[in-house]
Design an enzyme around this catalytic site. Structure first.
Site, PDB file in Angstrom:
ATOM      1  N   HIS A 163      -6.962  -5.886  -2.392  1.00  0.00           N
ATOM      2  CA  HIS A 163      -7.392  -4.658  -1.722  1.00  0.00           C
ATOM      3  C   HIS A 163      -8.462  -3.953  -2.550  1.00  0.00           C
ATOM      4  O   HIS A 163      -9.470  -3.468  -2.020  1.00  0.00           O
ATOM      5  CB  HIS A 163      -6.217  -3.682  -1.543  1.00  0.00           C
ATOM      6  CG  HIS A 163      -5.159  -4.138  -0.609  1.00  0.00           C
ATOM      7  ND1 HIS A 163      -3.824  -4.177  -0.972  1.00  0.00           N
ATOM      8  CD2 HIS A 163      -5.199  -4.565   0.676  1.00  0.00           C
ATOM      9  CE1 HIS A 163      -3.107  -4.606   0.046  1.00  0.00           C
ATOM     10  NE2 HIS A 163      -3.921  -4.854   1.059  1.00  0.00           N
ATOM     11  N   LYS A 187       6.628  -2.668  10.505  1.00  0.00           N
ATOM     12  CA  LYS A 187       7.152  -3.696   9.610  1.00  0.00           C
ATOM     13  C   LYS A 187       8.014  -3.024   8.563  1.00  0.00           C
ATOM     14  O   LYS A 187       7.995  -1.820   8.400  1.00  0.00           O
ATOM     15  CB  LYS A 187       6.047  -4.539   8.986  1.00  0.00           C
ATOM     16  CG  LYS A 187       4.949  -3.782   8.283  1.00  0.00           C
ATOM     17  CD  LYS A 187       3.994  -4.769   7.645  1.00  0.00           C
ATOM     18  CE  LYS A 187       2.560  -4.341   7.776  1.00  0.00           C
ATOM     19  NZ  LYS A 187       1.641  -5.196   7.076  1.00  0.00           N
ATOM     20  N   ARG A 243      -9.184 -12.951   4.542  1.00  0.00           N
ATOM     21  CA  ARG A 243      -8.797 -13.948   3.557  1.00  0.00           C
ATOM     22  C   ARG A 243      -8.958 -15.361   4.087  1.00  0.00           C
ATOM     23  O   ARG A 243      -9.343 -16.261   3.384  1.00  0.00           O
ATOM     24  CB  ARG A 243      -7.348 -13.733   3.115  1.00  0.00           C
ATOM     25  CG  ARG A 243      -7.123 -12.418   2.401  1.00  0.00           C
ATOM     26  CD  ARG A 243      -5.669 -12.163   2.149  1.00  0.00           C
ATOM     27  NE  ARG A 243      -4.982 -12.074   3.442  1.00  0.00           N
ATOM     28  CZ  ARG A 243      -3.687 -12.199   3.618  1.00  0.00           C
ATOM     29  NH1 ARG A 243      -2.903 -12.437   2.606  1.00  0.00           N
ATOM     30  NH2 ARG A 243      -3.158 -12.087   4.811  1.00  0.00           N
ATOM     31  N   SER A 253       0.360  -8.383   0.088  1.00  0.00           N
ATOM     32  CA  SER A 253       1.384  -7.465  -0.422  1.00  0.00           C
ATOM     33  C   SER A 253       2.774  -8.072  -0.274  1.00  0.00           C
ATOM     34  O   SER A 253       3.626  -7.916  -1.155  1.00  0.00           O
ATOM     35  CB  SER A 253       1.315  -6.125   0.314  1.00  0.00           C
ATOM     36  OG  SER A 253       0.105  -5.471   0.016  1.00  0.00           O
TER      37      SER A 253
END
Length: 168
Positions: free
Chosen positions: A17, A41, A90, A128
């Site tokens: 990040h 989530k 990504r 994460s």
């Protein structure tokens, strides 16, 4: 002045990040890291904790601020007078998800553009979720997150009940 918003849950903020934020800070006059308050989530850190971790992580970047938000990202961007949303990519699966969101956001707020920054090769695998899992299994996360985030993760993992299941 061009203002950009980089939205996310940042649960927790990672070096991946930070790489995207640092690069965006070189491109735009102001970058606002938007910490989403109520994601759909399982959240590890509270909104306040995620804000504090993010603020400390970007404190060396003078044109970057951190704000929390709830509701639609484009509404938050409008409130912040942003003209750009930043997203990090990504892998190809990120592109598909981001493309879908970009089309919806374009429909909701055509005046706000999306800029996607490709993650450096060193961070393409980093998420994460993986960092939390490794931390709670006592793995070495020191090269994946800033030192203060590593300490917070280790402390949080120490207070959580141990299970044999993945934290995902």
């Amino acid at each position: 002045m061009t203002i950009a918003v980089y939205p996310g849950t940042f649960d927790p903020i990672t070096n991946g990040h930070l790489e995207i934020i640092s690069r965006a800070a070189q491109i735009f006059d102001k970058v606002i890291v938007g910490v989403y308050e109520k994601p759909d989530k399982n959240i590890f850190f509270t909104t306040e904790e995620r804000m504090e971790l993010a603020q400390k992580a970007v404190s060396h970047l003078p044109n970057v601020t951190v704000h929390s938000f709830d509701g639609l990202t484009v509404d938050f961007a409008k409130k912040m007078k942003a003209k750009v949303l930043i997203r990090g990519l990504r892998m190809i699966s990120d592109f598909e998800k981001e493309f879908e969101m970009a089309m919806m956001n374009r429909k909701l707020a055509p005046e706000i553009d999306l800029v996607c920054l490709m993650a450096s090769q060193e961070f393409q695998f980093l998420s994460s979720s993986l960092v939390k899992e490794v931390a709670c299994l006592n793995g070495d996360i020191d090269c994946l997150v800033p030192p203060h985030v590593a300490r917070a993760l280790k402390k949080k993992c120490g207070t959580r009940p141990r299970t044999t299941k993945s934290i995902r």
